[in-house]
Design a protein around this motif. Structure first.
Motif, PDB file in Angstrom:
ATOM      1  N   GLY A 153      54.004  18.806 -57.852  1.00  0.00           N
ATOM      2  CA  GLY A 153      53.421  17.496 -58.085  1.00  0.00           C
ATOM      3  C   GLY A 153      54.277  16.417 -57.450  1.00  0.00           C
ATOM      4  N   TYR A 154      53.750  15.207 -57.467  1.00  0.00           N
ATOM      5  CA  TYR A 154      54.364  14.065 -56.768  1.00  0.00           C
ATOM      6  C   TYR A 154      54.172  12.869 -57.692  1.00  0.00           C
ATOM      7  CZ  TYR A 154      54.942  11.086 -52.469  1.00  0.00           C
ATOM      8  OH  TYR A 154      55.349  10.199 -51.496  1.00  0.00           O
ATOM      9  N   LEU A 155      55.265  12.222 -58.081  1.00  0.00           N
ATOM     10  CA  LEU A 155      55.232  11.103 -59.013  1.00  0.00           C
ATOM     11  C   LEU A 155      55.463   9.808 -58.262  1.00  0.00           C
ATOM     12  CD1 LEU A 155      57.502  12.639 -61.815  1.00  0.00           C
ATOM     13  CD2 LEU A 155      55.047  13.015 -61.408  1.00  0.00           C
ATOM     14  N   CYS A 156      54.549   8.845 -58.434  1.00  0.00           N
ATOM     15  CA  CYS A 156      54.594   7.616 -57.643  1.00  0.00           C
ATOM     16  C   CYS A 156      54.446   6.367 -58.502  1.00  0.00           C
ATOM     17  CB  CYS A 156      53.506   7.630 -56.569  1.00  0.00           C
ATOM     18  SG  CYS A 156      53.844   8.767 -55.230  1.00  0.00           S
ATOM     19  N   PRO A 157      55.529   5.852 -59.076  1.00  0.00           N
ATOM     20  CA  PRO A 157      55.487   4.518 -59.671  1.00  0.00           C
ATOM     21  C   PRO A 157      55.197   3.492 -58.576  1.00  0.00           C
ATOM     22  CG  PRO A 157      57.547   5.669 -60.192  1.00  0.00           C
ATOM     23  CD  PRO A 157      56.868   6.450 -59.118  1.00  0.00           C
TER      24      PRO A 157
ATOM     25  N   ASP B 154      44.176  15.893 -59.072  1.00  0.00           N
ATOM     26  CA  ASP B 154      44.398  17.334 -59.054  1.00  0.00           C
ATOM     27  C   ASP B 154      44.760  17.779 -57.638  1.00  0.00           C
ATOM     28  OD1 ASP B 154      42.069  17.806 -57.511  1.00  0.00           O
ATOM     29  OD2 ASP B 154      40.966  18.746 -59.156  1.00  0.00           O
ATOM     30  N   PRO B 155      45.083  19.064 -57.430  1.00  0.00           N
ATOM     31  CA  PRO B 155      45.548  19.493 -56.106  1.00  0.00           C
ATOM     32  C   PRO B 155      44.506  19.464 -54.997  1.00  0.00           C
ATOM     33  CG  PRO B 155      46.352  20.977 -57.813  1.00  0.00           C
ATOM     34  CD  PRO B 155      45.322  20.101 -58.446  1.00  0.00           C
ATOM     35  N   GLU B 156      43.248  19.133 -55.312  1.00  0.00           N
ATOM     36  CA  GLU B 156      42.253  18.894 -54.274  1.00  0.00           C
ATOM     37  C   GLU B 156      41.965  17.406 -54.108  1.00  0.00           C
ATOM     38  OE1 GLU B 156      38.860  21.479 -53.590  1.00  0.00           O
ATOM     39  OE2 GLU B 156      39.558  22.752 -55.236  1.00  0.00           O
ATOM     40  N   GLY B 157      42.758  16.561 -54.756  1.00  0.00           N
ATOM     41  CA  GLY B 157      42.586  15.129 -54.615  1.00  0.00           C
ATOM     42  C   GLY B 157      41.523  14.532 -55.516  1.00  0.00           C
TER      43      GLY B 157
ATOM     44  N   ARG C  30      44.772   1.894 -52.554  1.00  0.00           N
ATOM     45  CA  ARG C  30      45.346   2.503 -53.760  1.00  0.00           C
ATOM     46  C   ARG C  30      44.669   3.827 -54.092  1.00  0.00           C
ATOM     47  NH1 ARG C  30      43.210  -0.368 -58.968  1.00  0.00           N
ATOM     48  NH2 ARG C  30      41.451   0.942 -58.328  1.00  0.00           N
ATOM     49  N   ASP C  31      43.345   3.842 -54.005  1.00  0.00           N
ATOM     50  CA  ASP C  31      42.587   5.011 -54.431  1.00  0.00           C
ATOM     51  C   ASP C  31      42.490   6.097 -53.360  1.00  0.00           C
ATOM     52  OD1 ASP C  31      42.215   3.729 -56.833  1.00  0.00           O
ATOM     53  OD2 ASP C  31      40.194   3.023 -56.359  1.00  0.00           O
ATOM     54  N   VAL C  32      42.824   5.758 -52.117  1.00  0.00           N
ATOM     55  CA  VAL C  32      42.773   6.755 -51.040  1.00  0.00           C
ATOM     56  C   VAL C  32      44.116   7.436 -50.834  1.00  0.00           C
ATOM     57  CG1 VAL C  32      42.498   7.066 -48.551  1.00  0.00           C
ATOM     58  CG2 VAL C  32      40.832   5.713 -49.825  1.00  0.00           C
ATOM     59  N   TYR C  33      45.200   6.662 -50.763  1.00  0.00           N
ATOM     60  CA  TYR C  33      46.494   7.229 -50.389  1.00  0.00           C
ATOM     61  C   TYR C  33      46.912   8.392 -51.286  1.00  0.00           C
ATOM     62  CZ  TYR C  33      47.759   3.378 -47.188  1.00  0.00           C
ATOM     63  OH  TYR C  33      47.829   2.486 -46.154  1.00  0.00           O
ATOM     64  N   TYR C  34      46.824   8.216 -52.587  1.00  0.00           N
ATOM     65  CA  TYR C  34      47.425   9.192 -53.497  1.00  0.00           C
ATOM     66  C   TYR C  34      46.524  10.396 -53.696  1.00  0.00           C
ATOM     67  CZ  TYR C  34      50.455   5.338 -53.521  1.00  0.00           C
ATOM     68  OH  TYR C  34      51.274   4.348 -53.059  1.00  0.00           O
TER      69      TYR C  34
ATOM     70  N   VAL D 264      50.756  11.945 -59.706  1.00  0.00           N
ATOM     71  CA  VAL D 264      50.729  11.024 -60.843  1.00  0.00           C
ATOM     72  C   VAL D 264      51.089   9.636 -60.313  1.00  0.00           C
ATOM     73  CG1 VAL D 264      51.628  10.504 -63.136  1.00  0.00           C
ATOM     74  CG2 VAL D 264      51.434  12.896 -62.379  1.00  0.00           C
ATOM     75  N   PHE D 265      50.120   8.742 -60.360  1.00  0.00           N
ATOM     76  CA  PHE D 265      50.247   7.388 -59.810  1.00  0.00           C
ATOM     77  C   PHE D 265      50.239   6.377 -60.955  1.00  0.00           C
ATOM     78  CE2 PHE D 265      47.775   3.558 -58.703  1.00  0.00           C
ATOM     79  CZ  PHE D 265      48.587   3.000 -57.729  1.00  0.00           C
ATOM     80  N   ALA D 266      51.331   5.625 -61.110  1.00  0.00           N
ATOM     81  CA  ALA D 266      51.413   4.555 -62.106  1.00  0.00           C
ATOM     82  C   ALA D 266      51.389   3.216 -61.381  1.00  0.00           C
ATOM     83  CB  ALA D 266      52.692   4.693 -62.924  1.00  0.00           C
ATOM     84  N   ASN D 267      50.921   2.165 -62.049  1.00  0.00           N
ATOM     85  CA  ASN D 267      50.793   0.865 -61.383  1.00  0.00           C
ATOM     86  C   ASN D 267      50.921  -0.267 -62.389  1.00  0.00           C
ATOM     87  OD1 ASN D 267      50.374  -0.808 -59.151  1.00  0.00           O
ATOM     88  ND2 ASN D 267      48.156  -0.825 -59.394  1.00  0.00           N
ATOM     89  N   SER D 268      51.445  -1.378 -61.923  1.00  0.00           N
ATOM     90  CA  SER D 268      51.412  -2.593 -62.729  1.00  0.00           C
ATOM     91  C   SER D 268      49.978  -3.114 -62.808  1.00  0.00           C
ATOM     92  CB  SER D 268      52.336  -3.653 -62.132  1.00  0.00           C
ATOM     93  OG  SER D 268      53.686  -3.260 -62.251  1.00  0.00           O
ATOM     94  N   VAL D 269      49.744  -4.023 -63.744  1.00  0.00           N
ATOM     95  CA  VAL D 269      48.400  -4.555 -63.926  1.00  0.00           C
ATOM     96  C   VAL D 269      48.501  -6.003 -64.393  1.00  0.00           C
ATOM     97  CG1 VAL D 269      48.116  -3.845 -66.350  1.00  0.00           C
ATOM     98  CG2 VAL D 269      46.117  -3.949 -64.852  1.00  0.00           C
ATOM     99  N   ASP D 270      47.512  -6.787 -63.973  1.00  0.00           N
ATOM    100  CA  ASP D 270      47.414  -8.201 -64.366  1.00  0.00           C
ATOM    101  C   ASP D 270      48.623  -8.984 -63.818  1.00  0.00           C
ATOM    102  OD1 ASP D 270      45.025  -7.487 -65.605  1.00  0.00           O
ATOM    103  OD2 ASP D 270      46.024  -7.070 -67.495  1.00  0.00           O
TER     104      ASP D 270
END
Length: 283
Positions: free
Chosen positions: A179-183, A231-234, A194-198, A210-216
């Motif tokens: 897996g790959y963790l991306c704050p 998942d592993p197929e994106g 945002r929705d394509v890269y990860y 696992v993609f985390a992001n700030s909001v507001d």
């Protein structure tokens, strides 16, 4: 390739709105969110990029001493402002990955992912290598990648813009990552990327992301949430809304990882050398 995990792992990805420059207050928020993740069964929780200081360049520029946490020569962080986070990790048995601005003993300043282990020890796990735009005026790029072991799962660590580079995720996969963790810190208007890269990094490397992001927040530093696990197929397993704090939980399944890698063996089939290129000229 590295062997696959034997057991499933439940993870949490967080989207939240930290207060610019307020490390102690944001640590309290991080601890609250970590406990919420643990209450939902998570053994690993990922919080956004620069969460402890907030991703707010004016605050980071105005008060480096107040917004940074200091690392010792062994990459340990003992800042008492992080005591609530340490307690949350100890009390819940949850590993935390938490974004921070870090000052190293050689005075380098980095955008980093802190790792808080189940004993409450805080270490600098990874320093962001690919700096975006004005980040280069405040920070030094990291020097190497990192792989985090949680139980029998291996996770490559990336931070935001790192995930825009296919080779960064591939380096994690080459080191055996499952897996790959991306704050991250994606601002309003960037939802498509945002929705394509990860999702792409997941599919490229047949690994969970696992993609985390700030909001507001307040414009121009207003962030668009969308924290997600792929998942592993994106395919998206969970995703947050574009506004509002949230903790989203998903279970990483080693059997799904094995099936995907058997059905889509890009990592195994990849050529070691693509060979020389030839130019084609049309008349």
């Amino acid at each position: 390739m590295t062997s696959l995990p034997a057991t499933a792992l439940t993870v949490a990805t967080v989207q939240a709105d930290p207060v610019p420059g307020e490390v102690a207050e944001n640590a309290v928020t991080a601890a609250r969110l970590a406990r919420r993740a643990a209450d939902s069964g998570a053994r690993l929780a990922v919080l956004p990029e620069l969460f402890l200081s907030a991703y707010h360049p004016p605050a980071l520029a105005a008060d480096p001493a107040g917004t940074d946490v200091a690392a010792d020569p062994d990459a340990l962080v003992v800042d008492p402002r992080l005591d609530p986070v340490r307690a949350a990790a100890r009390d819940t048995g949850t590993v935390l990955v938490l974004g921070a601005a870090v000052r190293h003993p050689d005075q380098r300043r980095t955008i980093s992912a802190l790792v808080v282990d189940r004993a409450g020890t805080v270490r600098v796990g990874y320093d962001k290598q690919q700096l975006w735009s004005e980040e280069r005026e405040l920070f030094t790029p990291g020097r190497r990648g990192a792989t985090l072991l949680v139980d029998d799962w291996r996770f490559g660590l990336g931070i935001c813009y790192d995930g825009c580079f296919p080779e960064h995720g591939r380096a994690a996969a080459d080191d055996g990552a499952h897996g790959y963790l991306c704050p991250s810190g994606y601002v309003v208007g960037s939802a498509h990327r945002r929705d394509v890269y990860y999702a792409a990094r997941a599919l490229d490397n047949t690994m969970y992301v696992v993609f985390a992001n700030s909001v507001d927040g307040t414009a121009p530093w207003r962030f668009n949430g969308g924290a997600a696990v792929y998942d592993p197929e994106g395919r998206c397993l969970v995703r947050g809304a574009d506004t509002g704090e949230d903790v989203l939980v998903a279970t990483l399944d080693p059997e799904q990882l094995a099936r995907t890698r058997a059905d889509h063996p890009m990592l195994a089939d990849r050529l070691a050398d693509q060979g020389p290129r030839r130019a084609l000229v049309t008349g």
